[in-house]
Design an enzyme around this catalytic site. Structure first.
Site, short mmCIF file in Angstrom:
data_model
loop_
_atom_site.label_atom_id
_atom_site.label_comp_id
_atom_site.label_asym_id
_atom_site.label_seq_id
_atom_site.Cartn_x
_atom_site.Cartn_y
_atom_site.Cartn_z
N CYS A 178 29.13 30.82 62.22
CA CYS A 178 30.30 29.96 62.10
C CYS A 178 31.55 30.66 62.63
O CYS A 178 31.79 31.82 62.31
CB CYS A 178 30.50 29.60 60.64
SG CYS A 178 32.01 28.68 60.35
N CYS A 209 37.19 31.38 56.13
CA CYS A 209 36.81 30.27 55.26
C CYS A 209 36.33 30.79 53.91
O CYS A 209 35.64 31.80 53.83
CB CYS A 209 35.72 29.45 55.92
SG CYS A 209 35.20 28.05 54.94
N CYS A 227 31.29 30.19 52.90
CA CYS A 227 30.06 31.00 52.91
C CYS A 227 30.39 32.48 52.97
O CYS A 227 30.62 33.01 54.06
CB CYS A 227 29.22 30.69 54.13
SG CYS A 227 29.03 28.98 54.48
N GLU A 259 26.00 10.62 30.07
CA GLU A 259 26.82 11.01 31.24
C GLU A 259 28.25 10.52 31.08
O GLU A 259 28.50 9.43 30.56
CB GLU A 259 26.18 10.42 32.52
CG GLU A 259 27.03 10.42 33.76
CD GLU A 259 27.44 11.81 34.25
OE1 GLU A 259 26.63 12.74 34.23
OE2 GLU A 259 28.62 11.94 34.66
N ASP A 264 21.89 19.76 31.83
CA ASP A 264 22.33 20.22 33.16
C ASP A 264 23.85 20.14 33.22
O ASP A 264 24.41 19.28 33.89
CB ASP A 264 21.67 19.32 34.24
CG ASP A 264 21.98 19.79 35.65
OD1 ASP A 264 22.59 20.86 35.82
OD2 ASP A 264 21.61 19.06 36.60
N CYS A 275 24.11 25.99 36.84
CA CYS A 275 24.66 26.43 38.12
C CYS A 275 25.58 27.62 37.89
O CYS A 275 26.26 28.08 38.81
CB CYS A 275 25.40 25.29 38.81
SG CYS A 275 26.69 24.57 37.81
#
Ligand SMILES: C[S@@+](CC[C@H](N)C(=O)[O-])C[C@H]1O[C@@H](n2cnc3c(N)ncnc32)[C@H](O)[C@@H]1O
Length: 500
Positions: free
Chosen positions: A82, A88, A91, A354, A405, A432
């Site tokens: 990239c 950036c 990543c 939710e 989750d 996560c």
């Protein structure tokens, strides 16, 4: 300052130059090394390199530094694809070979999970194609453009559309290429940027909180190639947004649906009130775990579809629902886990919970779409809908299995208390953020659940993020009993947005 220097015992100060080996990574996307007894977190730098770094800050638990130069390149170095790799914030590990990224993420996970003393952590499930994998990207409009090194002096900097610059949340980098977004994304960003400038539409300014254009959300279906674009604006401004929408649709026939959300608030989030569906159905259709899903712009959906297939299969296997058992899917999004488990044990045995209204609507529509109408979805904040004081009032079968989750912050204390009262036999915890998972799982372990399995899945190659699934089992659950009898689950949640 080399680590053999006689002065090395003093804690390095701001501006000092240090030489060190970069041996690990952290979850903020930095590389880590040691200088004498001090831990040094380096912005940029490739794991495995020997580097000269400049101290930026001294912290209680270590030192923050920035890379000055590599003295010896890493044996795991990879060519960055990239052009924005240096600027950036997306990543951080693109210049590290993918296999070395996975090994480093495994070691990082083992360090974070150490307080849980897991017997074994399975090897991370790698992404088969670790490029162009994201099916969704949130781009930001900004009034302070990040100037790339080498740009001519005086270059215009009052408008940007892209991603936040690394380590500088105020500035937005104009993105012209992105190696993790789906292939059409960069051209769409360029098209929207060009049109917004042509039409003289002002970007949102984070300091003055003025401006019209806030976010551009792009979503692509892996199942049929459909592409959704969502313009998130500070106000509806029909007369100014309509020309943008019309021109965008004319120049980008690949867009199958275009919507607008309005977010007048201060929170920098790509969501808000749905103002318009300019074109198409306002949703895209995706397939996961053999089921069909319609997803609107503001509903959560796993961003890496091929890896999400592995995740869904794993959750199904570890939840292992048996006939007659009841499953709760906490933080159910648009119903991915709830529906795939309902297919195993029947819709009447599954309840999803939710917060986001659009996701609940999507989940209910997805249940119908897949012939699983009996699955109930409870709308609202789980701290309220599953609050311990409510549980005694509800007549509902106690869940045998809970799939949870949560967002990055982990489980709300009240949700943990509810889990304790509900006493599901098995919990499948999808995380996560391993740090918040450790806190939640420590609490559950103290309350009788045993951590059985840990499976990391790389949903986010080239970034520091790692998804991780935990299976917990409780030996002494008395599942199958009911709570109270005065009111039903429907009664206690019907006021605003109860299950249908
Ligand atoms: C990581 S996503 C998981 C979604 C779903 N399990 C999936 O895989 O598609 C977390 C979900 O929790 C929802 N959420 C966040 N805070 C919540 C809360 N306080 N109560 C209920 N749901 C919440 C978000 O809207 C989001 O859909």
């Amino acid at each position: 300052m080399s680590s053999s220097s006689p002065q090395a015992v003093r804690k390095p100060a701001r501006g000092d130059l240090l030489e060190l080996e970069l041996t690990e990574i952290d979850e903020r996307g930095r590389t880590l090394g040691r200088f004498e007894e001090f831990s040094v977190a380096v912005r940029a730098g490739v794991l495995g390199a020997r580097a000269r770094v400049r101290v930026l800050k001294r912290r209680r638990n270590g030192i923050e530094a920035v890379l000055v130069e590599e003295e010896r390149p890493s044996p795991h170095a990879a060519r960055a694809r990239c052009p924005h790799v240096a600027s950036c914030g997306g990543c951080s590990f693109q210049e590290l070979d993918y296999r070395a990224q996975l090994a480093a993420k495994e070691r990082l996970l083992a360090r974070i999970l150490a307080p849980l003393a897991p017997e074994r952590i399975e090897p991370v499930l790698a992404c088969d194609v670790p490029w162009k994998y994201r099916n969704k990207m949130d781009f930001t409009f900004g009034s302070a453009r990040w100037i790339e090194p080498g740009e001519p002096a005086g270059a215009a900097n009052g408008f940007a559309l892209g991603l936040h610059a690394r380590g500088n949340f105020q500035k937005v980098l104009d993105v012209h290429a992105c190696e993790i977004a789906f292939p059409e994304a960069a051209a769409l960003v360029a098209g929207v940027r060009r049109l917004a400038l042509e039409l003289d539409l002002p970007p949102w300014d984070v300091r003055t909180r003025a401006g019209l254009l806030r976010h551009l959300v792009l979503r692509k279906s892996w199942a049929n190639g459909a592409i959704l674009a969502d313009l998130v604006t500070s106000e509806e401004a029909r007369e100014r947004i309509e020309p943008l929408a019309e021109a965008l649709l004319a120049r980008h026939p690949e867009l199958t649906t275009l919507v607008q959300h309005v977010n007048p608030g201060v929170a920098l989030v790509a969501s808000g009130r749905l103002a318009r569906v300019f074109h198409g159905t306002g949703v895209i259709e995706e397939r996961l775990g053999g089921l069909a899903f319609a997803i609107s712009a503001t509903s959560f959906f796993q961003t890496n579809t091929p890896q999400a297939e592995k995740l869904v299969a794993l959750v199904r296997a570890w939840a292992d629902p048996r006939p007659g058992e009841t499953v709760f899917d906490l933080y159910s999004g648009c119903g991915v886990f709830a529906l795939s488990l309902a297919r195993e044990i029947g819709p009447a045995r599954v309840v999803g919970f939710e917060l986001v209204e659009s996701a609940v609507e999507d989940a209910r529509a997805n249940a119908a779409r897949n012939g699983l109408e009996g699955v109930r979805f409870v709308a609202g904040d789980l701290a309220l809908t599953l609050a311990p004081e409510q549980l005694g009032l509800r007549q509902m079968t106690r869940p045998d299995v809970c799939v949870v989750d949560p967002p990055r912050a982990g489980l709300h204390a009240r949700v943990l208390d509810s889990l304790r009262l509900l006493e599901p036999r098995r919990i499948v915890y999808v995380s996560c953020n391993a740090r918040s998972a450790v806190q939640d799982l420590s609490y559950l372990a103290a309350d009788g659940w045993r951590l059985q399995r840990v499976q990391p899945i790389d949903l986010f190659p080239h970034t520091p993020h790692l998804e991780c699934v935990f299976r917990l089992e409780r030996a002494s659950a008395s599942a199958g009993s009911d709570y109270g009898s005065e009111a039903t689950l429907e009664d206690s949640t019907s006021s605003a947005s109860g299950p249908r």
